[in-house]
Motif scaffolding. Structure first.
Motif, PDB file in Angstrom:
ATOM      1  N   ARG A 161       0.793   4.847  -3.651  1.00 25.60           N
ATOM      2  CA  ARG A 161      -0.094   4.590  -2.516  1.00 25.60           C
ATOM      3  C   ARG A 161      -1.364   3.904  -3.000  1.00 25.60           C
ATOM      4  O   ARG A 161      -1.910   4.261  -4.042  1.00 25.60           O
ATOM      5  CB  ARG A 161      -0.478   5.889  -1.798  1.00 25.60           C
ATOM      6  N   THR A 219       6.357   7.955  -5.596  1.00 26.43           N
ATOM      7  CA  THR A 219       5.591   7.468  -4.452  1.00 26.43           C
ATOM      8  C   THR A 219       4.329   6.790  -4.965  1.00 26.43           C
ATOM      9  O   THR A 219       3.605   7.358  -5.799  1.00 26.43           O
ATOM     10  CB  THR A 219       5.209   8.606  -3.493  1.00 26.43           C
ATOM     11  N   GLY A 255       0.780  -1.226   0.000  1.00 26.80           N
ATOM     12  CA  GLY A 255       0.000   0.000   0.000  1.00 26.80           C
ATOM     13  C   GLY A 255       0.808   1.271   0.000  1.00 26.80           C
ATOM     14  O   GLY A 255       0.253   2.354  -0.206  1.00 26.80           O
ATOM     15  N   PHE A 256       2.132   1.183   0.210  1.00 26.56           N
ATOM     16  CA  PHE A 256       2.971   2.384   0.209  1.00 26.56           C
ATOM     17  C   PHE A 256       4.384   2.005  -0.230  1.00 26.56           C
ATOM     18  O   PHE A 256       5.069   1.226   0.424  1.00 26.56           O
ATOM     19  CB  PHE A 256       3.008   3.024   1.594  1.00 26.56           C
ATOM     20  N   GLU A 261      -7.448   4.120   0.423  1.00 25.99           N
ATOM     21  CA  GLU A 261      -8.248   3.318   1.334  1.00 25.99           C
ATOM     22  C   GLU A 261      -9.595   2.932   0.745  1.00 25.99           C
ATOM     23  O   GLU A 261     -10.172   1.911   1.118  1.00 25.99           O
ATOM     24  CB  GLU A 261      -8.454   4.081   2.649  1.00 25.99           C
ATOM     25  N   ARG A 295       7.976   3.878  -1.958  1.00 28.03           N
ATOM     26  CA  ARG A 295       8.692   5.059  -2.420  1.00 28.03           C
ATOM     27  C   ARG A 295      10.070   4.629  -2.912  1.00 28.03           C
ATOM     28  O   ARG A 295      10.778   3.888  -2.230  1.00 28.03           O
ATOM     29  CB  ARG A 295       8.821   6.093  -1.306  1.00 28.03           C
ATOM     30  N   ALA A 312      -4.083   2.647  -8.137  1.00 28.78           N
ATOM     31  CA  ALA A 312      -3.210   3.234  -7.120  1.00 28.78           C
ATOM     32  C   ALA A 312      -2.876   4.687  -7.465  1.00 28.78           C
ATOM     33  O   ALA A 312      -2.843   5.073  -8.639  1.00 28.78           O
ATOM     34  CB  ALA A 312      -1.928   2.426  -6.997  1.00 28.78           C
TER      35      ALA A 312
END
Length: 348
Positions: A279, A277, A261-262, A282, A264, A307
């Motif tokens: 992400r 980046t 979910g994250f 939600e 970088r 995303a």
């Protein structure tokens, strides 16, 4: 695109008990980023004797996550035809994938025999998921390592497999039908790849995006167990950070943070400096699935087809440019579930 980048590499059908897995996949989202569609054609032969051709499809609906769906269907090798030169095509039952088009269909309801699965919204009862998409092939194909010799050596000695983003950035036309719902695609950002191996890596993270405001920009990156390859394309120029020096060593591309979910990461070379980046929002549904590797171990895939991507790049010392997209295709895959609290239905 080099024609051989989509041609079958393994000599299908493999003898029973000879391990191998070869996958052709594609993703597309309409220009309004309301949904994303992902389909795969897979050939599998395991050490224990399991052999099959398989189709699967996943629709992610941003506006109504409950209408998202994942379905899959398997067929015996007798109904699989893989052809290379003079032109590539893969047919599983009556469903065909070529280098410039794809048609397929999967019933929405499982038939209860353990071979098919439906993990979508119960409101989709009846009907099928079907797709009919076409595109002009991409002349550029991206690979994690630029050296074919090194790729072949690692595939043979370490079992890393091989991968080609055979149509890394295309514009697709056609339609996808889910039950009584039809989604039209016109000039829609799309991607198509080809991967194989007898022993896939334990984990990897991947992103591809060609849905920025600047339509000429394409981003793709693949981190395999800490080795990171990156490709940026803009205005027809390719900046591929996939030489050995980019992937390992003191000046290699860098994953600064990576958790489901994250993500970088950054890279420099070939006339570009960039930082990215990724992400997973939600409110966007994850597509989760577990699938069988040729050694009959499992890989768990957490995929987000919509995303958020922020890309900042500098070309040849010019002023930095920042672009954003809400339609990046990102996935986290592991020998253990990347998101432990989610269900990972088997694809078989």
């Amino acid at each position: 695109m080099a024609p051989e980048d989509n041609e079958p590499v393994l000599d299908w059908p493999l003898p029973v008990g000879e391990p191998g897995r070869e996958v052709w996949y594609s993703l597309v989202s309409p220009t309004d980023d309301s949904v994303a569609f992902w389909y795969r054609y897979t050939l599998l032969s395991t050490e224990g004797g399991r052999q099959e051709g398989r189709l699967w499809a996943a629709l992610t609906d941003r506006e109504d996550p409950d209408r998202s769906v994942f379905v899959t269907r398997s067929v015996p090798f007798e109904q699989v035809r893989a052809r290379g030169t003079p032109s590539f095509s893969l047919t599983i039952d009556d469903d065909e994938l070529t280098s410039a088009s794809a048609v397929g269909s999967i019933p929405l309801d499982a038939d209860g025999d353990g071979e098919d699965a439906d993990h979508g919204d119960p409101g989709h009862e009846g009907g099928e998921v079907s797709w009919d998409l076409s595109y002009d092939p991409d002349p550029y194909s991206f690979t994690p390592l630029r050296s074919e010799r090194l790729t072949n050596a690692l595939a043979k000695t370490v079992g890393t497999g091989k991968h080609w983003s055979a149509n890394e950035a295309v514009r697709m036309d056609g339609e996808v039908t889910v039950g009584d719902r039809t989604i039209e695609f016109e000039d829609a950002p799309g991607h198509q790849g080809h991967t194989l191996g007898s022993s896939p890596p334990d984990s990897w993270t991947w992103i591809q995006c060609n849905d920025f405001e600047d339509r000429s920009v394409v981003l793709e990156a693949l981190d395999i167990e800490g080795t990171l390859s990156i490709c940026l394309r803009r205005d027809g120029e390719v900046h591929a950070l996939n030489r050995l020096k980019h992937v390992v060593g003191p000046k290699s591309n860098t994953t600064e943070h990576d958790e489901p979910g994250f993500w970088r990461f950054s890279g420099s070379g070939e006339g570009v400096d960039l930082r990215v980046t990724v992400r997973a929002p939600e409110d966007v549904k994850w597509q989760t699935v577990s699938y069988m590797a040729p050694d009959e171990s499992l890989r768990y895939n957490a995929h987000c087809s919509l995303a958020d991507v922020t890309l900042t790049y500098t070309l040849d010392g010019d002023a930095p440019v920042t672009l954003e997209s809400s339609a990046g295709r990102a996935e986290w895959v592991g020998a253990e579930p990347p998101l432990p609290d989610r269900e990972y239905p088997p694809e078989w």
